[in-house]
Write a protein that holds these residues in place. Structure first.
Motif, PDB file in Angstrom:
ATOM      1  N   SER A 206     -21.400  -8.960  14.114  1.00  0.00           N
ATOM      2  CA  SER A 206     -20.601  -9.920  14.512  1.00  0.00           C
ATOM      3  C   SER A 206     -20.979 -10.248  15.970  1.00  0.00           C
ATOM      4  CB  SER A 206     -19.330  -9.232  14.509  1.00  0.00           C
ATOM      5  OG  SER A 206     -18.291 -10.107  14.591  1.00  0.00           O
ATOM      6  N   GLN A 207     -21.237  -9.617  16.740  1.00  0.00           N
ATOM      7  CA  GLN A 207     -21.471 -10.040  18.033  1.00  0.00           C
ATOM      8  C   GLN A 207     -22.732 -10.776  18.188  1.00  0.00           C
ATOM      9  OE1 GLN A 207     -22.417  -6.635  20.654  1.00  0.00           O
ATOM     10  NE2 GLN A 207     -23.470  -7.740  22.087  1.00  0.00           N
ATOM     11  N   CYS A 208     -23.640 -10.664  17.568  1.00  0.00           N
ATOM     12  CA  CYS A 208     -24.809 -11.519  17.633  1.00  0.00           C
ATOM     13  C   CYS A 208     -24.560 -12.850  17.138  1.00  0.00           C
ATOM     14  CB  CYS A 208     -26.049 -10.844  16.971  1.00  0.00           C
ATOM     15  SG  CYS A 208     -27.566 -11.739  16.889  1.00  0.00           S
ATOM     16  N   LEU A 209     -23.814 -12.613  15.864  1.00  0.00           N
ATOM     17  CA  LEU A 209     -23.494 -14.300  15.425  1.00  0.00           C
ATOM     18  C   LEU A 209     -22.339 -14.930  16.338  1.00  0.00           C
ATOM     19  CD1 LEU A 209     -22.952 -13.263  11.556  1.00  0.00           C
ATOM     20  CD2 LEU A 209     -24.989 -14.272  12.823  1.00  0.00           C
ATOM     21  N   ALA A 210     -21.613 -14.252  17.098  1.00  0.00           N
ATOM     22  CA  ALA A 210     -20.679 -14.917  17.990  1.00  0.00           C
ATOM     23  C   ALA A 210     -21.410 -15.533  19.321  1.00  0.00           C
ATOM     24  CB  ALA A 210     -19.797 -13.865  18.448  1.00  0.00           C
ATOM     25  N   THR A 211     -22.364 -14.734  19.557  1.00  0.00           N
ATOM     26  CA  THR A 211     -23.379 -15.382  20.731  1.00  0.00           C
ATOM     27  C   THR A 211     -24.193 -16.670  20.333  1.00  0.00           C
ATOM     28  OG1 THR A 211     -23.541 -13.021  21.602  1.00  0.00           O
ATOM     29  CG2 THR A 211     -25.285 -14.548  22.215  1.00  0.00           C
ATOM     30  N   ALA A 212     -24.705 -16.425  19.040  1.00  0.00           N
ATOM     31  CA  ALA A 212     -25.529 -17.638  18.568  1.00  0.00           C
ATOM     32  C   ALA A 212     -24.688 -18.551  18.173  1.00  0.00           C
ATOM     33  CB  ALA A 212     -26.285 -17.024  17.144  1.00  0.00           C
ATOM     34  N   VAL A 213     -23.639 -18.744  17.578  1.00  0.00           N
ATOM     35  CA  VAL A 213     -22.766 -19.861  17.154  1.00  0.00           C
ATOM     36  C   VAL A 213     -22.226 -20.470  18.191  1.00  0.00           C
ATOM     37  CG1 VAL A 213     -22.691 -19.378  14.728  1.00  0.00           C
ATOM     38  CG2 VAL A 213     -20.806 -18.583  16.251  1.00  0.00           C
ATOM     39  N   GLY A 214     -21.897 -19.546  19.589  1.00  0.00           N
ATOM     40  CA  GLY A 214     -21.163 -20.113  20.432  1.00  0.00           C
ATOM     41  C   GLY A 214     -22.133 -21.354  21.086  1.00  0.00           C
ATOM     42  N   TYR A 215     -23.416 -21.265  20.790  1.00  0.00           N
ATOM     43  CA  TYR A 215     -24.102 -22.530  21.272  1.00  0.00           C
ATOM     44  C   TYR A 215     -23.913 -23.942  20.610  1.00  0.00           C
ATOM     45  CZ  TYR A 215     -26.727 -19.283  24.337  1.00  0.00           C
ATOM     46  OH  TYR A 215     -26.956 -18.424  25.513  1.00  0.00           O
ATOM     47  N   TYR A 216     -23.226 -23.596  19.353  1.00  0.00           N
ATOM     48  CA  TYR A 216     -22.800 -24.744  18.531  1.00  0.00           C
ATOM     49  C   TYR A 216     -22.034 -25.806  19.706  1.00  0.00           C
ATOM     50  CZ  TYR A 216     -24.663 -22.936  14.103  1.00  0.00           C
ATOM     51  OH  TYR A 216     -25.662 -22.545  13.171  1.00  0.00           O
TER      52      TYR A 216
END
Ligand SMILES: *[C@@H]1O[C@H](CO)[C@@H](O)[C@H](O)[C@H]1NC(C)=O
Ligand SMILES: *[C@@H]1O[C@H](CO)[C@@H](O)[C@H](O)[C@H]1NC(C)=O
Ligand SMILES: *[C@@H]1O[C@H](CO)[C@@H](O)[C@H](O)[C@H]1NC(C)=O
Length: 261
Positions: A206-216
């Motif tokens: 969840s943390q990794c995905l949140a960081t990654a989609v934060g760049y969207y």
């Protein structure tokens, strides 16, 4: 005598195998702070680790492994994207990854390589089960969504789609993978997926995905397509089909820009 019956087939087979070129990855990372002299023992351990990953990953689409002792112990992880697991493209992707990572990072103790269909990394440090967003690569389409759809609505639809697929990725049977598509207009469809490495716990995924989609919202903002690659997850959206289908190579559009985060 039976084996001599079809020598031409054997020769053809041999030719096919020998002439197979490993395809290029989307990206790679050779950690230049882990330079090693190309000592034969260390190189041999990396090669043995990669051989394990190549031979055993395809059946389930995921493997972590280690090889060697003491100062020369290496840890590895190989994984196919959730929708590619079980296909021939999974095993060929891992083979390509193992070949290319050694060519691209011959003198580093730590390396990662990203393909659209698979991911592979190794290190002399234990990294398995730890979320890693320390090094990231973003590819974004330079074209603006305003060319084809209303940017405000796009943002809303993308947000909803991403929430949906992040939740999918955390369901154990989905192997860290979530995908969905939504029609923005009769002629425009938005496709997205997220993928965590399968060694992660739910909170770490969840943390990794949140960081990654934060760049969207930031670097990818208003772009027609974007990919964010980390050691622990890979997320992507596009306005064209990106889910696995036999024979479709999901290579990115050519008008993309790469940036490091
Ligand atoms: C590691 O080796 C590369 C060449 O392979 C070199 O460019 C780099 O400066 C080296 N890094 C360190 C920390 O020595
Ligand atoms: C990994 O290898 C690098 C380069 O040889 C070395 O500096 C580092 O201490 C090693 N780390 C471990 C945990 O063995
Ligand atoms: C995309 O287009 C919109 C509307 O024309 C504009 O407000 C926005 O700044 C553009 N974004 C980028 C990244 O060029």
């Amino acid at each position: 005598m039976k084996m001599m019956k079809h020598p031409s087939i054997l020769i053809l087979l041999a030719l096919c195998i020998c002439s197979t070129e490993a395809t290029d990855p989307m990206a790679d990372f050779c950690n230049k702070d882990t330079n090693i002299s190309a000592s034969s023992r260390i190189s041999a351990n990396i090669d043995a680790l990669l051989a394990q990953l190549v031979s055993k990953t395809a059946s389930t689409g995921f493997l972590t492994s280690s090889y060697g002792n003491c100062q020369a112990r290496f840890y590895g992880l190989a994984q196919c994207r959730g929708d590619v697991v079980g296909s021939k493209d999974c095993s060929s992707c891992i083979q390509d990854a193992a070949k290319q990572i050694r060519q691209r990072c011959p003198n580093q103790a730590e390396a990662m390589i990203w393909y659209d269909f698979c991911f592979l990394r190794y290190s002399n440090k234990t990294f398995i089960g730890k979320v890693d967003t320390s090094y990231g690569i973003i590819f974004y389409n330079t074209a603006n969504v305003s060319d084809v759809t209303d940017p405000k609505n796009f943002k809303k639809e993308l947000g909803a789609l991403v929430d949906n697929i992040k939740a999918q990725a955390l369901v154990p049977k989905n192997l860290g993978f979530g995908k969905a598509q939504t029609k923005l207009s009769p002629s425009v469809t938005l496709y997205a997926f997220v993928q965590c490495t399968r060694d992660l716990s739910k909170p770490d995924c969840s943390q990794c995905l949140a960081t990654a989609v934060g760049y969207y919202q930031t670097i990818c903002g208003d772009r027609k397509g974007c990919r964010v690659l980390f050691g622990s997850c890979y997320v992507r959206y596009e306005l064209y089909p990106i889910f696995y289908a036999v024979g479709r190579m999901n290579v990115g559009a050519h008008d993309t820009v790469m940036t490091l985060v």
